[in-house]
Enzyme design. Structure first.
Site, PDB file in Angstrom:
ATOM      1  N   SER A  67       0.547  -1.277   0.368  1.00  0.00           N
ATOM      2  CA  SER A  67      -0.211   0.703   0.013  1.00  0.00           C
ATOM      3  C   SER A  67       0.773   1.003  -0.463  1.00  0.00           C
ATOM      4  O   SER A  67       1.526   1.328  -0.573  1.00  0.00           O
ATOM      5  CB  SER A  67      -1.505  -0.329   1.259  1.00  0.00           C
ATOM      6  OG  SER A  67      -2.134   0.877   1.213  1.00  0.00           O
ATOM      7  N   ASP A 278      -2.902   6.208  -3.063  1.00  0.00           N
ATOM      8  CA  ASP A 278      -1.673   6.020  -2.703  1.00  0.00           C
ATOM      9  C   ASP A 278      -1.107   4.718  -3.407  1.00  0.00           C
ATOM     10  O   ASP A 278      -1.366   4.531  -4.971  1.00  0.00           O
ATOM     11  CB  ASP A 278      -1.736   5.071  -0.976  1.00  0.00           C
ATOM     12  CG  ASP A 278      -3.369   4.122  -1.264  1.00  0.00           C
ATOM     13  OD1 ASP A 278      -3.445   3.993  -2.336  1.00  0.00           O
ATOM     14  OD2 ASP A 278      -2.840   3.175  -0.079  1.00  0.00           O
ATOM     15  N   ASN A 374      -7.994   8.794   6.907  1.00  0.00           N
ATOM     16  CA  ASN A 374      -6.693   8.605   5.461  1.00  0.00           C
ATOM     17  C   ASN A 374      -7.057   7.942   4.117  1.00  0.00           C
ATOM     18  O   ASN A 374      -6.213   8.707   3.113  1.00  0.00           O
ATOM     19  CB  ASN A 374      -5.851   7.404   5.808  1.00  0.00           C
ATOM     20  CG  ASN A 374      -6.425   6.237   5.925  1.00  0.00           C
ATOM     21  OD1 ASN A 374      -7.411   5.851   5.506  1.00  0.00           O
ATOM     22  ND2 ASN A 374      -6.561   5.348   6.593  1.00  0.00           N
ATOM     23  N   PRO A 501      -1.574   0.778  19.091  1.00  0.00           N
ATOM     24  CA  PRO A 501      -0.071   0.461  17.944  1.00  0.00           C
ATOM     25  C   PRO A 501      -0.556   0.409  16.416  1.00  0.00           C
ATOM     26  O   PRO A 501      -1.745   0.061  16.061  1.00  0.00           O
ATOM     27  CB  PRO A 501      -0.303  -0.700  18.416  1.00  0.00           C
ATOM     28  CG  PRO A 501      -2.196  -1.452  18.979  1.00  0.00           C
ATOM     29  CD  PRO A 501      -2.111  -0.019  19.693  1.00  0.00           C
ATOM     30  N   ARG A 509       1.651   4.740  17.059  1.00  0.00           N
ATOM     31  CA  ARG A 509       0.858   5.772  16.191  1.00  0.00           C
ATOM     32  C   ARG A 509       0.415   6.819  16.886  1.00  0.00           C
ATOM     33  O   ARG A 509      -0.734   6.209  17.831  1.00  0.00           O
ATOM     34  CB  ARG A 509      -0.076   5.892  15.235  1.00  0.00           C
ATOM     35  CG  ARG A 509       0.667   4.912  14.692  1.00  0.00           C
ATOM     36  CD  ARG A 509      -0.227   4.569  13.211  1.00  0.00           C
ATOM     37  NE  ARG A 509       0.703   3.561  11.963  1.00  0.00           N
ATOM     38  CZ  ARG A 509       1.372   3.306  11.164  1.00  0.00           C
ATOM     39  NH1 ARG A 509       1.954   4.485  10.941  1.00  0.00           N
ATOM     40  NH2 ARG A 509       1.603   2.753  10.597  1.00  0.00           N
TER      41      ARG A 509
END
EC number: 5.4.2.3
Length: 546
Positions: A67, A278, A374, A501, A509
């Protein structure tokens, strides 16, 4: 059976042996690590995909991609029969098989078959796809060899976007009711609906039918070029970072979202509508420069609210009785949640990070909209909702306005790739809505104002030391960390922060938002330092990107 499994183990040991004792875990995005560490994993996931196909009597997908990660990395994820992520119980099985010692491979395969009631030799069919990374062809071959070692059949689609593979799997498993399981079917279905919705007036109000697209030097750029042949002149897309540079390097949706700045090699003029994919084309964000030349990001929250508002409008105008829900994660900007509740009047649900959680929750609504901040998301319609919309669109006895709105909804369902978040499909969905509203990018952005925010990541010895609850909004371990976060947050006006995590690597994060960008940055940095201190941070002490 024993002879077949023994031969499979021999091939795995000789050609694709596990060379390291390093433990690897199937996470939210499948397996993801350095490509050189994945060869034995891909062989074994080929085997597992064949077993899963035998169990479900359906096509299973294997997608080789990492990704938004940079090129040294690669990964693999399995696609279940309806295009969804691999069932959670099989994530455990995948982890077990990937980490089995070479000499235990046969016994582990045998145990999987026995515990899941699978008869070896049952017809198995696996679809394989890969992204554009240099390591992907060899890893794809390892998966193919694994599939064939247990007498599975393979269709190798070569270089495709992740959403395309999900689409192909779904099409074949619905006996082509969802579409034709190939690129022609994918392009034709989406483009036909898009062009029908657009009509002959390509511009409308402030909306102009041209935009700039950052292809992240990945497969999305290749597929968008091919897509343009189907779309014709109804939309003009200028593609940058189209494959000449390194995948995701200083470009791509994650780069734009996290660093909140434009990608490299992409000129940007004031007011120009721009978007970024992406590396495997399942994430999408928009951005532009305002009249003062300031960079403005329109992320998954902005996309979700735009789409949900339009769908609710069409449902009201068509008179169909359907409920709309919007699913978010803790990363959703606080302003977006307030806007959805108070202005759109749409129900909001919050779930842990990961598309599998959002998708599952979205299925509980008649029409479920979900986008992670995102930019990964889609819209799903229940079977009953699709039938209701189809009937209303076909009912010429309805008042003209109601029938027209129902027909728009019906076409909109074909623009959307319901199987998974699809950046290209989502791009055309956004363009459809902006065209219908007659909005330029500034009008879209003006719907509500995001709270300034910042994301950071902290390298730790073991990400599993971080445990969370309340859809990842509260940290339960290590002891004392959440109380420290609460104390830090209390110092900032409109402050909010959480930590979680990573699903694929040993990092934690950090997300923070506050009343100003300076405060959001400071809040994120202070929380990151506390994570480094209390969660066994390793490497460099966290610092804000310059």
């Amino acid at each position: 059976m024993a002879d077949l499994l023994n031969k499979s183990q021999q091939l795995g040991t000789e050609k694709y042996p596990r060379k390291s004792e390093k433990w690897i875990q199937y996470g939210t995005a499948g397996f993801r690590t350095k490509a050189e560490e994945l060869t034995h994993v891909l062989y074994r996931m080929g085997i597992l995909a064949a077993f899963r196909s035998m169990q479900k009597n359906a096509i299973i997908g294997v997608m080789i991609t990492a990704s938004h990660n940079d090129e040294p990395d690669n990964g693999v994820k399995l696609v279940d029969p309806h295009g969804e992520m691999l069932e959670a119980s099989w994530e455990v099985i995948a982890t077990k098989l990937a980490n089995a010692k070479n000499e235990d491979l046969e016994s582990t395969m045998s145990q999987i078959l026995e515990e899941n009631g699978i008869t070896i030799g049952t017809n198995a069919m696996v679809y394989v796809g890969r992204d554009t990374r240099p390591s992907s062809p060899f890893l794809a071959q390892a998966a193919i060899d694994g599939i064939k070692s247990v007498q599975g059949c393979v269709t190798d689609f070569g270089v495709v976007s992740t959403p395309q593979l999900h689409f192909f799997v779904t099409c074949q498993n619905t006996n082509k009711a969802y579409g034709e399981p190939n690129e022609e079917g994918y392009f034709s279905k989406i483009s036909s609906a898009f062009k029908a919705l657009r009509g002959s007036n390509y511009d409308n109000g402030s909306y102009q039918h041209s935009l700039s697209l950052d292809g992240a030097n990945g497969v999305g750029a290749l597929k968008m070029k091919a897509f343009q042949e189907y779309l014709g002149n109804c939309i003009e897309v200028t593609i940058y970072n189209s494959g000449d540079g390194k995948l995701n390097y200083q470009c791509g949706a994650d780069h734009v979202k996290v660093l909140q700045k434009p990608p490299q090699n992409m000129p940007l003029e004031v007011g120009t509508r721009a978007a970024s994919l992406d590396g495997d084309a399942d994430r999408l964000v928009y951005f532009y420069l305002d009249t003062q030349g300031n960079f403005k990001l329109l992320d998954g929250d902005k996309i979700a609210t735009l789409v949900a508002g339009y769908i609710k409008k069409l449902i009201k105008e068509s008179g169909v009785n359907l409920n709309v829900g919007l699913v978010q994660t803790a990363y959703a900007n606080g302003s977006s949640t307030e806007y959805i509740n108070n202005t759109l009047g749409v129900e909001v649900a919050c779930v842990p990070t990961g598309v599998k959680y959002l998708h599952h929750r979205a299925l509980e609504f008649d029409v479920g909209v979900y986008f992670e901040a995102n930019g990964h998301g889609t819209v799903v319609f229940s079977s009953a909702a699709m039938e209701t919309i189809k009937n209303a669109a076909a009912d010429e006895s309805l008042p003209a306005e109601r029938n027209a709105a129902a027909k728009q909804l019906f076409l909109l369902m074909d623009v959307i790739n319901q199987t998974v978040g699809d950046a290209i499909s989502d791009l055309l969905l956004v363009e459809t809505v902006l065209h219908a509203f007659g909005w330029g990018v500034a009008e879209w952005d003006a719907a509500y104002t995001d709270l300034p925010n910042r994301q950071m990541k902290v390298s730790v010895a073991d990400r599993n030391v971080i445990q969370t609850a309340d859809a990842e909004r509260r940290c339960t371990d290590p002891p004392g960390l959440q109380s420290e976060i609460d104390s830090i947050v209390a110092k900032f006006n409109k402050g909010r922060s959480f930590v979680r995590p990573s699903g694929t690597e040993d990092v934690v994060r950090v997300y923070a938002e506050a009343d100003s960008q300076a405060n959001a940055d400071k809040l994120a940095h202070e929380v990151a330092l506390k994570v480094y201190e209390l969660a066994n941070g390793v490497g460099n002490v966290p610092s804000l990107p310059k």
